[in-house]
Design a protein around this motif. Structure first.
Motif, PDB file in Angstrom:
ATOM      1  N   ASP A 206       0.792  -1.225   0.000  1.00 38.98           N
ATOM      2  CA  ASP A 206       0.000   0.000   0.000  1.00 38.98           C
ATOM      3  C   ASP A 206       0.829   1.283   0.000  1.00 38.98           C
ATOM      4  O   ASP A 206       0.478   2.260  -0.661  1.00 38.98           O
ATOM      5  CB  ASP A 206      -0.964   0.016   1.182  1.00 38.98           C
ATOM      6  N   ASN A 211      -1.572   4.569   2.578  1.00 42.49           N
ATOM      7  CA  ASN A 211      -1.855   3.499   3.522  1.00 42.49           C
ATOM      8  C   ASN A 211      -3.201   2.818   3.267  1.00 42.49           C
ATOM      9  O   ASN A 211      -4.234   3.481   3.121  1.00 42.49           O
ATOM     10  CB  ASN A 211      -1.845   4.075   4.950  1.00 42.49           C
ATOM     11  N   ASP A 212      -3.154   1.479   3.224  1.00 41.88           N
ATOM     12  CA  ASP A 212      -4.349   0.633   3.215  1.00 41.88           C
ATOM     13  C   ASP A 212      -5.341   0.983   2.097  1.00 41.88           C
ATOM     14  O   ASP A 212      -6.559   0.863   2.279  1.00 41.88           O
ATOM     15  CB  ASP A 212      -5.070   0.701   4.562  1.00 41.88           C
ATOM     16  N   ARG A 288      -2.931  -5.616  -3.905  1.00 40.40           N
ATOM     17  CA  ARG A 288      -3.390  -4.264  -3.591  1.00 40.40           C
ATOM     18  C   ARG A 288      -4.179  -3.611  -4.730  1.00 40.40           C
ATOM     19  O   ARG A 288      -5.145  -2.898  -4.476  1.00 40.40           O
ATOM     20  CB  ARG A 288      -2.164  -3.405  -3.247  1.00 40.40           C
ATOM     21  N   GLU A 351       0.493  -9.145   2.055  1.00 45.75           N
ATOM     22  CA  GLU A 351      -0.113  -9.204   3.384  1.00 45.75           C
ATOM     23  C   GLU A 351      -0.348 -10.657   3.785  1.00 45.75           C
ATOM     24  O   GLU A 351      -0.563 -11.511   2.929  1.00 45.75           O
ATOM     25  CB  GLU A 351      -1.460  -8.466   3.424  1.00 45.75           C
ATOM     26  N   ASP A 363      -7.550  -5.276   6.679  1.00 44.42           N
ATOM     27  CA  ASP A 363      -6.597  -5.083   5.586  1.00 44.42           C
ATOM     28  C   ASP A 363      -5.877  -6.376   5.209  1.00 44.42           C
ATOM     29  O   ASP A 363      -5.158  -6.410   4.224  1.00 44.42           O
ATOM     30  CB  ASP A 363      -5.571  -4.008   5.979  1.00 44.42           C
TER      31      ASP A 363
END
Length: 544
Positions: A206, A211-212, A288, A351, A363
């Motif tokens: 990310d 972020n995320d 992502r 992740e 996430d």
């Protein structure tokens, strides 16, 4: 980091590393290396002609010579090599317009049968405000067949010395973030030295953008993005971040065609696969760019309605993390590797896919549980043996066997797959202190327990955090951390099944003949008072 430690790191690297030319400030790199092809990379600080020489001879006798014209010094040059020989070591030299020289080396994968041995490394997460990357100081001399960088190659949403903005927005800011991470600091260029020492594979997470983020969600779902396009992966912020990433990484430039899915059709393809003889198959995922919007965060772990609501929503079969095209490709490649007799199947996923509990689960793959179950059920139903998922993102090492359930509250089904997460290269703190801080904020730890944790030695702190994780996953019916008692025939040889208080990287070695896998976590303390990296944990696995 103390000056003495920086000097130690520089001394350790200096004996084995070719002197760096100021004309080539981010060194050189080779990536996406196949049996017959490779991508060479270099950035010149001055405009003019870059000269590449490539040879199987380290003295470059009879070298192939190619050139690239540099007009924009913020734009690195890439050379796409073809007609290489499999199972061969290649040396390359790059000469800048001013005559500065840097060199690198890579090995092309073998083809054919027989387990002949393989060694590679994995890490992720490098912040430009926490350099130098001393945690990699032994990786460049480890004679690796390749190295995988699993995302967060920069932190575009964290201020740093070269780019002191809260969020990169334009292409030049994103480029400068990559320049910063790949540059020398206090005489050490840990990532640059590593990239020139071996073949590189890399994917995004990310922080290459922000972020995320969820690339497959609508831009209106996230106020950080402009409203360009139907998906976040069509917005200017995403496209600037991805462009800088692909420019500064030694990657090829494949794209999807007409996939029938608008979130992937004609988009940049970061999923790649490679075979290394009968030793291993490698699959590098993009987790992502095509994912759905995350579920709402579980704010009260003691609220059964909120917990079950999250779990039920995560099993919605329409939700995706990888995008349907990538899921289908991964499943097909796993099955093909098994049918080809490939011993190990390494799935690189930014992740974790293991269940770590409901804290920040939205996430991770726990927020996309139906797709997670689909992939693991495919592995189990087709008896695909020796599957290892390797993840980053959490800034620490946690090893666990993988189970799945058909739906929320359903019994967990065992698989023969397992996952190991890897520590960060450089970050503000590792996984362990982060988990303890979250647990304290949620009221799960008393001041006395926190004081006890802080008094423990390194191994004791790792065990303390592992217990915290176990306390979160066990009530949900998930297996606790570690491979003991699982279907995986593993033996712990050093440390524990978690290493959550160091920065570092993870080494994977497949033994010739037997195919036995040794997994070693190398680490340095956050204070960097111990260099070079030391073995924090290690285990061996006998293949099925």
């Amino acid at each position: 980091m103390k000056l003495a430690c920086i000097l130690v790191a520089a001394a350790l690297l200096g004996a084995a590393v070719h002197a760096q030319s100021p004309d080539l400030p981010q060194r050189v790199a080779a990536g996406d290396v196949g049996p017959n092809s490779a991508v060479l990379w270099a950035r010149s600080a001055t405009a003019g002609t870059l000269t590449f020489r490539v040879s199987t001879d380290p003295t470059f006798v009879g070298a192939t010579v190619r050139t690239a014209e540099v007009l924009d010094t913020t734009l690195p040059a890439k050379l796409f090599l073809r007609n290489l020989l499999p199972g061969t070591t290649y040396h390359y030299q790059v000469q800048s317009p001013l005559g500065g020289i840097d060199t690198g080396v890579f090995k092309t994968p073998r083809v054919g049968g027989g387990v002949q041995g393989l060694r590679f490394g994995v890490s992720g997460d490098s912040r430009g405000d926490f350099l130098p990357a001393g945690s990699l100081s032994n990786a460049a001399t480890a004679d690796l067949d390749f190295f995988v960088m699993l995302g967060d190659t920069i932190y575009a949403d964290v201020p740093s010395p070269l780019v002191p903005v809260a969020q990169c927005t334009n292409l030049f800011e994103f480029r400068d973030k990559h320049i910063e991470v790949l540059s020398t600091f206090a005489g050490v260029n840990g990532i640059g030295d590593l990239r020139r020492s071996t073949a590189f594979w890399v994917s995004i997470d990310d922080h290459e953008v922000t972020n995320d983020f969820a690339g497959g969600a609508a831009p209106a779902s996230d106020p950080r993005f402009d409203l360009t396009g139907a998906y976040i992966n069509e917005t200017n912020l995403y496209l600037n971040g991805l462009r800088a990433f692909t420019e500064y990484m030694p990657t090829a430039r494949p794209s999807y065609g007409q996939t029938g899915d608008p979130r992937t059709a004609f988009k940049r393809k970061l999923y790649r696969k490679m075979s290394y003889g009968s030793d291993a198959a490698l699959m590098v995922l993009d987790a992502r760019s095509f994912r759905d919007q995350p579920l709402p965060t579980v704010t009260n772990l003691n609220d059964p309605a909120q917990v079950f609501g999250f779990l039920a929503a995560s099993y919605n079969p329409a939700r995706t993390m990888l995008g349907r095209v990538q899921v289908d490709e991964l499943k097909a490649d796993l099955l093909a590797a098994e049918q080809a007799g490939t011993t190990w199947k390494f799935v690189m996923i930014p992740e974790p896919i293991q269940n770590l509990g409901l804290v920040a689960a939205q996430d991770r793959y726990e927020g996309y549980a139906a797709e997670r179950a689909e992939i693991l059920a495919h592995v189990s139903a087709n008896n695909i043996r020796n599957v290892v998922f390797v993840a980053a993102d959490v800034h620490g090492t946690v090893v666990n066997n993988l189970t799945f359930a058909a739906g929320p509250g359903q019994p967990q089904q065992a698989t023969s797959a397992f996952e190991i997460t890897t520590g960060s290269i450089s970050y503000n703190q590792p996984f362990g202190p982060t988990v303890v801080g979250l647990a304290a904020a949620l009221g799960l730890l008393s001041p006395a327990q926190i004081a006890f944790y802080q008094s423990l030695p390194l191994a004791g702190k790792d065990a303390f955090v592992q217990t915290l994780i176990d306390q979160q996953v066990a009530p949900l019916g998930y297996d606790t951390v570690g491979l003991a008692g699982s279907p995986i025939n593993a033996t712990l040889t050093a440390g524990g099944w978690s290493a959550t208080h160091t920065f570092g990287w993870t080494e994977f070695e497949v033994a010739p003949g037997t195919g036995e896998l040794t997994v070693t976590t190398w680490g340095v303390l956050p204070t960097a008072t111990t260099l070079p990296p030391f073995i924090v944990s290690s285990f061996t696995v006998t293949p099925q």
